[in-house]
Design a protein around this motif. Structure first.
Motif, mmCIF file in Angstrom:
data_model
loop_
_atom_site.group_PDB
_atom_site.id
_atom_site.type_symbol
_atom_site.label_atom_id
_atom_site.label_comp_id
_atom_site.label_asym_id
_atom_site.label_seq_id
_atom_site.Cartn_x
_atom_site.Cartn_y
_atom_site.Cartn_z
ATOM 1 N N TYR A 28 0.776 -1.235 0.000
ATOM 2 C CA TYR A 28 0.000 0.000 0.000
ATOM 3 C C TYR A 28 0.811 1.291 0.000
ATOM 4 C CZ TYR A 28 -3.532 -3.394 1.400
ATOM 5 O OH TYR A 28 -4.366 -4.479 1.448
ATOM 6 N N PHE A 29 2.081 1.224 0.376
ATOM 7 C CA PHE A 29 2.847 2.471 0.408
ATOM 8 C C PHE A 29 4.338 2.194 0.200
ATOM 9 C CE2 PHE A 29 4.810 6.276 2.179
ATOM 10 C CZ PHE A 29 4.020 7.256 1.638
ATOM 11 N N PRO A 30 4.746 1.826 -1.012
ATOM 12 C CA PRO A 30 6.173 1.608 -1.290
ATOM 13 C C PRO A 30 6.905 2.946 -1.399
ATOM 14 C CG PRO A 30 4.887 1.309 -3.271
ATOM 15 C CD PRO A 30 3.898 1.550 -2.176
ATOM 16 N N TYR A 31 7.233 3.481 -0.237
ATOM 17 C CA TYR A 31 7.753 4.850 -0.160
ATOM 18 C C TYR A 31 9.045 5.047 -0.941
ATOM 19 C CZ TYR A 31 11.009 2.901 3.249
ATOM 20 O OH TYR A 31 11.982 2.149 3.857
ATOM 21 N N GLU A 32 9.798 3.948 -1.167
ATOM 22 C CA GLU A 32 11.057 4.096 -1.892
ATOM 23 C C GLU A 32 10.827 4.568 -3.320
ATOM 24 O OE1 GLU A 32 9.656 -0.080 -2.428
ATOM 25 O OE2 GLU A 32 9.904 1.303 -0.739
ATOM 26 N N LEU A 33 9.700 4.181 -3.924
ATOM 27 C CA LEU A 33 9.385 4.650 -5.271
ATOM 28 C C LEU A 33 9.158 6.168 -5.273
ATOM 29 C CD1 LEU A 33 6.913 1.903 -6.571
ATOM 30 C CD2 LEU A 33 9.353 2.113 -7.027
ATOM 31 N N LEU A 34 8.421 6.633 -4.287
ATOM 32 C CA LEU A 34 8.169 8.067 -4.178
ATOM 33 C C LEU A 34 9.471 8.831 -3.951
ATOM 34 C CD1 LEU A 34 4.952 8.288 -1.955
ATOM 35 C CD2 LEU A 34 5.145 8.852 -4.370
ATOM 36 N N ARG A 35 10.311 8.294 -3.101
ATOM 37 C CA ARG A 35 11.542 9.020 -2.765
ATOM 38 C C ARG A 35 12.479 9.091 -3.964
ATOM 39 N NH1 ARG A 35 11.039 12.895 0.369
ATOM 40 N NH2 ARG A 35 12.874 13.441 1.573
ATOM 41 N N LYS A 36 12.553 8.013 -4.743
ATOM 42 C CA LYS A 36 13.402 8.019 -5.929
ATOM 43 C C LYS A 36 12.931 9.080 -6.916
ATOM 44 C CE LYS A 36 14.707 4.199 -7.864
ATOM 45 N NZ LYS A 36 14.671 2.842 -8.464
ATOM 46 N N GLN A 37 11.609 9.214 -7.068
ATOM 47 C CA GLN A 37 11.087 10.226 -7.981
ATOM 48 C C GLN A 37 11.317 11.636 -7.436
ATOM 49 O OE1 GLN A 37 7.107 8.580 -8.287
ATOM 50 N NE2 GLN A 37 7.462 8.026 -10.413
ATOM 51 N N SER A 201 -5.577 0.006 -3.652
ATOM 52 C CA SER A 201 -5.724 -1.400 -4.048
ATOM 53 C C SER A 201 -6.617 -2.196 -3.100
ATOM 54 C CB SER A 201 -4.351 -2.061 -4.154
ATOM 55 O OG SER A 201 -3.679 -2.070 -2.896
ATOM 56 N N PHE A 202 -6.651 -1.819 -1.821
ATOM 57 C CA PHE A 202 -7.474 -2.608 -0.901
ATOM 58 C C PHE A 202 -8.970 -2.401 -1.145
ATOM 59 C CE2 PHE A 202 -7.280 1.409 1.351
ATOM 60 C CZ PHE A 202 -8.518 1.517 1.981
ATOM 61 N N THR A 203 -9.331 -1.443 -1.984
ATOM 62 C CA THR A 203 -10.738 -1.222 -2.342
ATOM 63 C C THR A 203 -11.077 -1.804 -3.706
ATOM 64 O OG1 THR A 203 -10.448 0.905 -3.496
ATOM 65 C CG2 THR A 203 -10.576 0.978 -1.098
ATOM 66 N N MET A 204 -10.159 -2.559 -4.313
ATOM 67 C CA MET A 204 -10.313 -3.000 -5.697
ATOM 68 C C MET A 204 -10.754 -4.454 -5.834
ATOM 69 S SD MET A 204 -9.695 -0.418 -7.702
ATOM 70 C CE MET A 204 -9.519 -1.270 -9.250
ATOM 71 N N GLY A 205 -11.302 -5.040 -4.774
ATOM 72 C CA GLY A 205 -11.738 -6.423 -4.850
ATOM 73 C C GLY A 205 -12.857 -6.625 -5.860
ATOM 74 N N VAL A 206 -12.850 -7.784 -6.521
ATOM 75 C CA VAL A 206 -13.873 -8.113 -7.514
ATOM 76 C C VAL A 206 -15.103 -8.680 -6.799
ATOM 77 C CG1 VAL A 206 -14.429 -9.532 -9.528
ATOM 78 C CG2 VAL A 206 -12.122 -8.579 -9.258
ATOM 79 N N PRO A 207 -16.286 -8.150 -7.043
ATOM 80 C CA PRO A 207 -17.497 -8.689 -6.398
ATOM 81 C C PRO A 207 -17.789 -10.110 -6.879
ATOM 82 C CG PRO A 207 -18.102 -7.137 -8.119
ATOM 83 C CD PRO A 207 -16.613 -7.051 -7.978
ATOM 84 N N LYS A 208 -18.499 -10.884 -6.056
ATOM 85 C CA LYS A 208 -18.807 -12.266 -6.412
ATOM 86 C C LYS A 208 -19.749 -12.354 -7.606
ATOM 87 C CE LYS A 208 -18.004 -14.158 -1.785
ATOM 88 N NZ LYS A 208 -18.594 -14.890 -0.632
ATOM 89 N N HIS A 227 -10.635 7.608 -2.882
ATOM 90 C CA HIS A 227 -9.773 6.635 -3.560
ATOM 91 C C HIS A 227 -10.108 6.493 -5.041
ATOM 92 C CE1 HIS A 227 -7.371 4.938 -0.333
ATOM 93 N NE2 HIS A 227 -8.437 4.950 0.451
ATOM 94 N N GLN A 228 -11.070 7.231 -5.534
ATOM 95 C CA GLN A 228 -11.554 6.989 -6.888
ATOM 96 C C GLN A 228 -10.511 7.294 -7.953
ATOM 97 O OE1 GLN A 228 -13.977 5.224 -6.881
ATOM 98 N NE2 GLN A 228 -15.380 5.485 -8.588
ATOM 99 N N PRO A 322 2.422 -3.563 -9.415
ATOM 100 C CA PRO A 322 2.070 -3.670 -7.987
ATOM 101 C C PRO A 322 1.749 -5.119 -7.616
ATOM 102 C CG PRO A 322 0.970 -1.783 -8.968
ATOM 103 C CD PRO A 322 1.621 -2.531 -10.100
ATOM 104 N N PRO A 323 2.053 -5.526 -6.380
ATOM 105 C CA PRO A 323 1.861 -6.927 -5.981
ATOM 106 C C PRO A 323 0.450 -7.453 -6.215
ATOM 107 C CG PRO A 323 3.138 -5.758 -4.329
ATOM 108 C CD PRO A 323 2.684 -4.736 -5.311
ATOM 109 N N PHE A 324 -0.573 -6.638 -5.970
ATOM 110 C CA PHE A 324 -1.942 -7.130 -6.117
ATOM 111 C C PHE A 324 -2.282 -7.441 -7.569
ATOM 112 C CE2 PHE A 324 -2.412 -2.587 -6.840
ATOM 113 C CZ PHE A 324 -3.383 -2.491 -7.825
ATOM 114 N N MET A 325 -1.570 -6.836 -8.525
ATOM 115 C CA MET A 325 -1.818 -7.116 -9.927
ATOM 116 C C MET A 325 -1.135 -8.392 -10.387
ATOM 117 S SD MET A 325 -1.673 -3.383 -11.800
ATOM 118 C CE MET A 325 -2.191 -4.103 -13.360
ATOM 119 N N VAL A 326 -0.102 -8.803 -9.667
ATOM 120 C CA VAL A 326 0.675 -9.982 -10.055
ATOM 121 C C VAL A 326 -0.020 -11.272 -9.630
ATOM 122 C CG1 VAL A 326 2.895 -11.154 -9.765
ATOM 123 C CG2 VAL A 326 2.811 -8.649 -9.963
#
Length: 360
Positions: A28-37, A201-208, A227-228, A322-326
Motif C-alpha cells: 500500500y505504500f512503497p515509499y522508496e518509489l516516491l523518494r526516488k522520484q 488497491s485494498f478497495t479494488m476487490g472483484v465482487p462475487k 480513492h476513486q 504492484p503486488p496485487f496485480m501480479v
C-alpha cells in the motif's frame, strides 16, 4: 501462564514488525518509489523528433503542456494537442518560445474534445485518419474529483475520463499508429499511471457477482470517492497491460509499443485540492517535485524503444507491477476489466469492433 502470555505477545510483536509492516508497505505504500522520484531529475532522452507526429491529450494540463513544449523545442514536424479546454494559449506560448530562440515552428493541430462522452472520443479517431503518421501518443488527460458525479454515459466521472475515455481513445487510435520514415522505432502509445494505485488497491476487490466496473463506479462520497482517482488509474493499468499483451500477437496490426509511465507527483492545478486533505497532502509533500521533471518522465515513456512494451516506465528504470496485480486475483480482475470495457465500447462505439477482432 504469565510468562507464556508475555512470550507469545513478544513473538507476535516481532512477527508483525518483521513480516506484517514490510508487507503493508509493499502493498500500500512503497515509499522508496516516491523518494526516488522526488530526487529524480530526468532529462529528455530523444534529441530530435524531426519528421515525426506526436499527440498529447490533456495538453492544457501541467504535465501535458510542458511535454508539448519539450517536443516542440526538438524539431517535431506535427504536434497534435488534445484537450477539453481551449488550447490556443498553449499554442501561442510554444510559438513565442520558438520564435525567441529562432527555431522552426511545427505544424500544431488543436483538437478540443469532450471526454465525458464516447462521442467526444470518437472525434479523436475520426481526425486521426488525416495524419500521415503517428509516432508517439501520450495520454495525460485526467481528473481528480472528491465529489461524486456521473458522466452523460452513466459512469462516475473519474472512471469515465481517467479510464473509459482514455482506453477508448487508445483503441480508436491503434489502426493509425505508424512511424514516420525517419523514426527507426515502432510507434509508442503511453498511458499515465500513478502511485495512487497502491493505497487504493485494498478497495479494488472483484465482487462475487455483477459488473466489476459498475461496482466501482456506483461508489459513495467519502472514503470511496477519495480513492476513486487511484481506482480509475488501477483500471487503466489493468487495461494497458492487457492491451500490450494482445497487440504482441495481434494479426493485421502494425507493431506498436504500449507502455505506462509514472510521472511522480507535483503540486499542480489537478492536485491542489489535496492541500485540504491531510493524508494526500503529506504524501504529495513527501514526493512533490518540479512539474517539468514529471513531464520529462512521461515524454521519455512515450519515446521509449520497443523493449518497454508492456512495462511501467519511471525516471530511470522499469519497476514491477504492484503486488496485487501480479497475483491470480489480479489476473482475474484484469480480464473482467478488459471484457466489460469491451462490451461497453462495442455497444456504444460500433467502429471499435473491427479493432477488437484483430486483438482477439
Amino acid at each position: 501462564m504469565v510468562s507464556n502470555w508475555l512470550l507469545g505477545s513478544v513473538a507476535a510483536i516481532i512477527a508483525i514488525a518483521t513480516f506484517g509492516i514490510p508487507w503493508v508497505i509493499r502493498e500500500y505504500f512503497p515509499y522508496e518509489l516516491l523518494r526516488k522520484q522526488y530526487y529524480g531529475k530526468p532529462q529528455v532522452n530523444t534529441k530530435s523528433y524531426k519528421g515525426r507526429t506526436v499527440m498529447i491529450t490533456g495538453a492544457n494540463g501541467a504535465f501535458g503542456s510542458r511535454a508539448a513544449k519539450l517536443v516542440a523545442h526538438r524539431d517535431v514536424d506535427t504536434l497534435v494537442l488534445v484537450d477539453v479546454m481551449d488550447l490556443k494559449g498553449v499554442k501561442q506560448q510554444i510559438e513565442q518560445e520558438l520564435k525567441k530562440e529562432s527555431k522552426p515552428l511545427p505544424n500544431i493541430l488543436l483538437w478540443q474534445i469532450d471526454m465525458m462522452t464516447f462521442a467526444g472520443c470518437q472525434e479523436v479517431g475520426k481526425k486521426a485518419r488525416e495524419l500521415r503518421s503517428l509516432d508517439h501518443v501520450l495520454l495525460t488527460a485526467g481528473i481528480l474529483s472528491f465529489n461524486r458525479r456521473e458522466s452523460p454515459e452513466g459512469w462516475e466521472t473519474s472512471i469515465q475520463i481517467n479510464f473509459l475515455s482514455t482506453a477508448l481513445i487508445a483503441i480508436l487510435l491503434l489502426p493509425f499508429l505508424k512511424s514516420s520514415p525517419g523514426n527507426p522505432n515502432p510507434p509508442v502509445l503511453t498511458f499515465v499511471t500513478s502511485f495512487g494505485v497502491y493505497p487504493s488497491s485494498f478497495t479494488m476487490g472483484v465482487p462475487k457477482k455483477g459488473s466489476y466496473l459498475k461496482h466501482l463506479s456506483n461508489n459513495r462520497d467519502g472514503m470511496e470517492q477519495a480513492h476513486q482517482y487511484g481506482r480509475s488509474k488501477t483500471l487503466l493499468l489493468y487495461f494497458a497491460r492487457e492491451l500490450a499483451a494482445r497487440t504482441t500477437s495481434a494479426k493485421g496490426l502494425a507493431k506498436v509499443t504500449i507502455n505506462s509511465a509514472d510521472p511522480g507527483s507535483a503540486w499542480t492545478n489537478l492536485t491542489s485540492p489535496n492541500q485540504a486533505q491531510l493524508i494526500p497532502r503529506l504524501i504529495t509533500n513527501y514526493s512533490a517535485r518540479d512539474p517539468i521533471y514529471c513531464a520529462t518522465a512521461l515524454l521519455n515513456g512515450a519515446s521509449a524503444t520497443a523493449d518497454s512494451h508492456g512495462k511501467i516506465m519511471h525516471d530511470f528504470d522499469s519497476p514491477s507491477y504492484p503486488p496485487f496485480m501480479v497475483r491470480k486475483s489480479g489476473q482475474v480482475a484484469q480480464q473482467k476489466v478488459w471484457e466489460e470495457s469491451r462490451a461497453e465500447f462495442e455497444a456504444k462505439v460500433p467502429e471499435v469492433k473491427a479493432v477488437y477482432e484483430l486483438l482477439g
